[in-house]
Design an enzyme around this catalytic site. Sequence first.
Site, PDB file in Angstrom:
ATOM      1  N   ASN A  87      43.253  18.887 -14.622  1.00  0.00           N
ATOM      2  CA  ASN A  87      43.343  17.489 -15.049  1.00  0.00           C
ATOM      3  C   ASN A  87      42.083  16.688 -14.741  1.00  0.00           C
ATOM      4  O   ASN A  87      41.644  15.857 -15.544  1.00  0.00           O
ATOM      5  CB  ASN A  87      44.533  16.798 -14.375  1.00  0.00           C
ATOM      6  CG  ASN A  87      45.873  17.264 -14.912  1.00  0.00           C
ATOM      7  OD1 ASN A  87      46.824  17.388 -14.170  1.00  0.00           O
ATOM      8  ND2 ASN A  87      45.958  17.521 -16.207  1.00  0.00           N
ATOM      9  N   LYS A 131      46.953  22.080 -10.188  1.00  0.00           N
ATOM     10  CA  LYS A 131      47.048  21.340 -11.454  1.00  0.00           C
ATOM     11  C   LYS A 131      45.870  20.379 -11.602  1.00  0.00           C
ATOM     12  O   LYS A 131      45.313  20.208 -12.695  1.00  0.00           O
ATOM     13  CB  LYS A 131      48.373  20.560 -11.483  1.00  0.00           C
ATOM     14  CG  LYS A 131      48.583  19.713 -12.752  1.00  0.00           C
ATOM     15  CD  LYS A 131      48.889  20.563 -13.952  1.00  0.00           C
ATOM     16  CE  LYS A 131      49.038  19.719 -15.228  1.00  0.00           C
ATOM     17  NZ  LYS A 131      50.192  18.823 -15.188  1.00  0.00           N
TER      18      LYS A 131
END
Length: 323
Positions: free
Chosen positions: A208, A204
Amino acid sequence: MKVAVLGAGAIGAYVGAALHRSGADVHLVARGPHLAAMRRDGVRVLSPRGDFTARAHATDDPAEIGPVDVVFLGLKAHSYAACGPLIEPLLHDTTAVVAAQNGIPWWYFHRHGGPHDGHRVESVDPGGAVSAVLAPERAVGCVVYAATELEGPGVVRHVEGTRFSIGEPDRSVSARCRAFGEAMAAGGLKCPVEPDIRGDIWVKLLGNISFNPISALARATMRQMCRHGGTRKVIETMMAETLAVAEALGCQVGVSIERRMAGAERVGDHRTSTLQDLERGRPLELDVLLAAVVELADIGGVDVPTLRTVHALSDLLALRGAA
């Protein structure tokens, strides 16, 4: 299962609504017009998977709720150190805290093993201020792959994705994780219990750490950043440096940069949470993204010039926004 959602914003209210639909005893903690709307009309979820409304209990006073089995933490990471008065009424001896945060969590090296076991990451836990409020022993890691936005008070727009991966810092598959995962699944969400949640954290984080600050600096959506040749190259370089840091700390990330870019482009004209915060005059959640990975790069002896450059630029943006 009794669950309190502390910080029932776009993600928190979406999770709370799903858990309420599953039959869990859900309590939403929020404030202002958003709270008033949820009290009056419930949480209205607008989703390509089907719209629904959940009328869970909503309050601005956690003392009304009392101790719960699980606190789903929907606050931004920079709010954790100050959330003690809000979270304390919700805790009993075995309350789990499922922290749905982006970036490197404060508990990252808790029960990590190896030479860095127990190390405190100063960027995300300055002086131990977060650990003092949120004991690492309570933490259940949570990586959010869903994209949501608050369309208005009490109204959550679900853009895409339903996966919330969870896992224990010590890599065990615990009873508390299994129970929470089953409740989430009963509410229509995907919630796999991962034997090593840190791998998901880095997957993730690849997106980000790059898309979030660039989106704020360029005021651009996911599709726009992917389709502009210059920003695409910067983002790919940031991802490569991030993978090098993960590998230096012993974490093999099982996803390629090409696959991560393709997935981001499919999201379309979604505005990242950092861009949404910038547009609304809120603090930017950058320490757990950029500053933390630069700090970890120093620990691992990895050269990350592009991450350092983008961190400097976005840090100045955040400081100007706070002024």
